[in-house]
Design a protein around this motif. Structure first.
Motif, short mmCIF file in Angstrom:
data_model
loop_
_atom_site.label_atom_id
_atom_site.label_comp_id
_atom_site.label_asym_id
_atom_site.label_seq_id
_atom_site.Cartn_x
_atom_site.Cartn_y
_atom_site.Cartn_z
N THR A 43 0.83 -1.21 0.00
CA THR A 43 0.00 0.00 0.00
C THR A 43 0.86 1.26 0.00
OG1 THR A 43 -0.12 0.08 2.42
CG2 THR A 43 -1.84 -1.18 1.26
N ALA A 44 2.18 1.08 0.23
CA ALA A 44 3.06 2.25 0.28
C ALA A 44 4.48 1.87 -0.12
CB ALA A 44 3.07 2.87 1.68
N VAL A 45 5.20 2.84 -0.66
CA VAL A 45 6.62 2.63 -0.98
C VAL A 45 7.43 3.79 -0.42
CG1 VAL A 45 6.24 1.23 -3.03
CG2 VAL A 45 6.38 3.71 -3.25
N ILE A 46 8.59 3.45 0.12
CA ILE A 46 9.58 4.45 0.53
C ILE A 46 10.58 4.55 -0.62
CG2 ILE A 46 11.54 4.86 2.08
CD1 ILE A 46 9.89 3.48 4.29
N VAL A 47 10.79 5.76 -1.13
CA VAL A 47 11.69 5.96 -2.27
C VAL A 47 12.89 6.80 -1.82
CG1 VAL A 47 11.89 6.71 -4.66
CG2 VAL A 47 9.70 5.89 -3.79
N ILE A 48 14.07 6.46 -2.33
CA ILE A 48 15.33 6.99 -1.82
C ILE A 48 15.52 8.48 -2.03
CG2 ILE A 48 16.82 6.64 -3.82
CD1 ILE A 48 17.58 5.60 -0.19
N GLU A 49 14.88 9.08 -3.04
CA GLU A 49 14.97 10.54 -3.25
C GLU A 49 13.89 10.99 -4.21
OE1 GLU A 49 16.12 12.14 -6.15
OE2 GLU A 49 16.57 10.34 -7.30
N ASP A 83 -4.33 6.97 -3.95
CA ASP A 83 -5.48 6.11 -3.71
C ASP A 83 -5.11 4.63 -3.66
OD1 ASP A 83 -6.97 8.38 -3.66
OD2 ASP A 83 -7.76 8.18 -5.69
N ASP A 84 -4.28 4.18 -4.61
CA ASP A 84 -3.90 2.77 -4.66
C ASP A 84 -2.54 2.50 -4.02
OD1 ASP A 84 -6.24 2.16 -6.16
OD2 ASP A 84 -5.24 2.94 -7.95
N ILE A 85 -1.65 3.45 -4.12
CA ILE A 85 -0.30 3.29 -3.57
C ILE A 85 0.19 4.65 -3.05
CG2 ILE A 85 0.90 3.72 -5.76
CD1 ILE A 85 1.94 1.00 -3.28
N SER A 86 0.72 4.65 -1.85
CA SER A 86 1.27 5.88 -1.27
C SER A 86 2.78 5.92 -1.50
CB SER A 86 0.97 5.95 0.23
OG SER A 86 -0.41 6.14 0.45
N ILE A 87 3.31 7.13 -1.67
CA ILE A 87 4.75 7.29 -1.90
C ILE A 87 5.31 8.30 -0.90
CG2 ILE A 87 6.50 8.12 -3.52
CD1 ILE A 87 4.81 7.10 -5.80
N LEU A 88 6.38 7.88 -0.21
CA LEU A 88 7.06 8.74 0.75
C LEU A 88 8.52 8.85 0.32
CD1 LEU A 88 6.91 10.34 3.40
CD2 LEU A 88 7.38 8.22 4.64
N SER A 89 9.01 10.08 0.20
CA SER A 89 10.31 10.30 -0.40
C SER A 89 11.26 11.04 0.54
CB SER A 89 10.13 11.08 -1.71
OG SER A 89 11.35 11.26 -2.38
N ILE A 125 6.39 19.53 -8.22
CA ILE A 125 6.31 19.75 -9.67
C ILE A 125 4.97 19.28 -10.22
CG2 ILE A 125 7.18 18.83 -11.87
CD1 ILE A 125 9.94 19.24 -10.95
N ILE A 126 4.54 18.08 -9.83
CA ILE A 126 3.28 17.54 -10.33
C ILE A 126 2.44 17.04 -9.17
CG2 ILE A 126 4.24 16.89 -12.57
CD1 ILE A 126 4.40 14.01 -11.59
N HIS A 127 1.13 16.97 -9.40
CA HIS A 127 0.21 16.43 -8.39
C HIS A 127 0.14 14.92 -8.52
CE1 HIS A 127 -1.47 20.04 -6.52
NE2 HIS A 127 -1.45 20.61 -7.72
N PRO A 128 -0.04 14.20 -7.42
CA PRO A 128 -0.04 14.75 -6.05
C PRO A 128 1.36 15.15 -5.60
CG PRO A 128 -0.19 12.36 -5.99
CD PRO A 128 -0.27 12.74 -7.44
N TYR A 129 1.45 16.26 -4.88
CA TYR A 129 2.74 16.69 -4.36
C TYR A 129 3.30 15.63 -3.41
CZ TYR A 129 1.74 21.42 -6.12
OH TYR A 129 1.46 22.50 -6.92
N LEU A 130 4.63 15.50 -3.44
CA LEU A 130 5.28 14.44 -2.66
C LEU A 130 5.42 14.80 -1.18
CD1 LEU A 130 8.29 13.45 -4.96
CD2 LEU A 130 6.39 11.96 -4.29
N LEU A 139 9.96 15.76 8.53
CA LEU A 139 8.99 15.45 7.49
C LEU A 139 8.26 16.69 7.01
CD1 LEU A 139 7.22 13.42 5.85
CD2 LEU A 139 5.71 13.31 7.85
N VAL A 140 8.11 16.79 5.68
CA VAL A 140 7.22 17.80 5.08
C VAL A 140 6.09 17.01 4.42
CG1 VAL A 140 6.99 19.69 3.44
CG2 VAL A 140 9.14 19.38 4.71
N ALA A 141 4.94 16.95 5.09
CA ALA A 141 3.81 16.14 4.62
C ALA A 141 3.03 16.91 3.55
CB ALA A 141 2.90 15.78 5.79
N ARG A 142 2.74 16.20 2.43
CA ARG A 142 1.97 16.82 1.36
C ARG A 142 0.81 15.89 0.98
NH1 ARG A 142 7.38 18.22 -0.15
NH2 ARG A 142 7.77 20.47 0.10
N GLU A 143 0.78 15.42 -0.29
CA GLU A 143 -0.41 14.73 -0.78
C GLU A 143 -0.20 13.27 -1.16
OE1 GLU A 143 -1.93 18.82 -3.07
OE2 GLU A 143 -1.10 17.15 -4.21
N SER A 144 1.03 12.78 -1.17
CA SER A 144 1.29 11.47 -1.77
C SER A 144 1.12 10.28 -0.82
CB SER A 144 2.71 11.44 -2.36
OG SER A 144 3.68 11.61 -1.34
#
Length: 343
Positions: A244-250, A270-276, A285-290, A329-334
């Motif tokens: 349901t979520a992925v941690i991405v290195i940058e 909605d289907d997968i959350s991304i935390l960077s 740059i693009i929605h959803p903001y990271l 953390l800077v929480a946005r929309e992803s």
């Protein structure tokens, strides 16, 4: 008329060379004498001429900044390097220091440039903007007794160097904690590089915290947009783990992961959350903001420069330590909050 070293020496009753040694913070001077000299300087309004001192000591008032070999994967273009270079430049300017850049397509070319800069006395020392295992550039600096600091994690045993770093293992754990607080337990760790120390440490933080919280950690997933096999493997991992979520290195990689997920039918968040990580300009740059962790890149640059200058100006006080710069953390929309579903 400006107050000179001779004026200070006369007021204290010591030789001008003693005053010079106090200015250089030499250990051969007693604390009592130091205090007398410093008090006289304050009373007389003596201002040290740093440029003159550096000239006597053969210093250039210039430092070199070493980028990673550009042939590896185009990392020279990443926002991190531009942002930290800007911070180093700004701090250097405030201290009357100039900055030179060392680049190269390969390690050999990079070493040649570093050697030329140092041997021609263009710089007094270097800041390495990366840290990798068995780095020939760092080995060259150490073997030739060149003063340097490293932005990154210690990755070699018995390496005497000054490291300016983020607590990357804690960062990996904090990312897991944040996702758990939002109801995510099936979490993947995605990267596009494996040789750098910070990647291993962030993954270790992820792995240990997942186990601590009773979730199943997975092997790090390699994501390379130029290698279809890694993309297929990532897609299979998404399906097989029901992540349901992925941690991405940058952040830049996170945007590419987001685009790929949407291409194969996964909507973020909605289907997968991304935390960077990095909280760069690319995060919006693009929605959803990271949602992205800010690793205080400006502070990393400032501290790396200031610690390098300290060691250059006082070689007797060299410190082989690791200085940690905090993250947040800077929480946005992803990242979707699963705890609010059906509540």
């Amino acid at each position: 008329m400006a107050v000179t070293i001779k004026d200070v020496a006369k007021a204290v009753g010591v030789s001008p060379s003693t005053v010079s040694r106090v200015l250089s913070n030499k250990s051969s001077i007693s604390d009592q004498t130091k205090q007398k000299v410093l008090s006289a300087m304050k009373e007389l309004g003596y201002v040290p001429n740093v440029s003159a001192q550096n000239l006597v000591r053969g210093l250039t008032d210039s430092v070199g900044v070493i980028f990673p070999p550009m042939a590896k994967d185009g990392r020279i273009e990443q926002q991190f390097y531009m942002q930290i270079l800007s911070a180093i430049n700004s701090e250097a300017k405030s201290k009357g220091i100039t900055v030179a850049i060392a680049t190269g397509q390969t390690n050999d070319e990079l070493i040649d440039n570093v050697a030329l800069m140092y041997n021609q006395r263009r710089v007094d020392g270097f800041i390495l903007l990366y840290s990798v295992i068995n780095d020939p550039v760092k080995r060259y600096l150490s073997q030739n007794h060149i003063t340097y600091s490293v932005v990154g994690s210690p990755v070699d045993q018995n390496t005497a160097a000054l490291y300016i770093d983020t607590d990357n293992q804690l960062l990996g754990a904090n990312m897991v904690d944040h996702l758990f607080s939002k109801g995510h337990q099936r979490i993947l760790f995605v990267t596009d590089k494996t040789s750098e120390g910070f990647v291993e440490q962030r993954y270790t933080g992820y792995f240990l915290q997942m186990r601590k919280l009773g979730a199943i950690p997975h092997e790090a997933v390699l994501f390379n947009r130029k290698d279809p096999e890694t993309l297929d493997a990532f897609y299979e991992k998404l399906i097989n783990t029901k992540a349901t979520a992925v941690i991405v290195i940058e952040d830049i990689l996170a945007l590419r992961v987001m685009q790929y997920c949407q291409l194969v039918g996964y909507q973020v968040p909605d289907d997968i959350s991304i935390l960077s990580i990095n909280n760069s300009a690319f995060a919006e740059i693009i929605h959803p903001y990271l949602s992205s962790y800010d690793v205080s890149i400006e502070d990393l640059g400032r501290v790396a420069l200031n610690e390098l200058i300290k060691q250059i100006r006082d070689p007797d006080q060299k410190r082989y330590v690791r200085i940690m710069v905090p993250h947040h953390l800077v929480a946005r929309e992803s990242v979707r909050d699963l705890t609010k579903i059906n509540h």
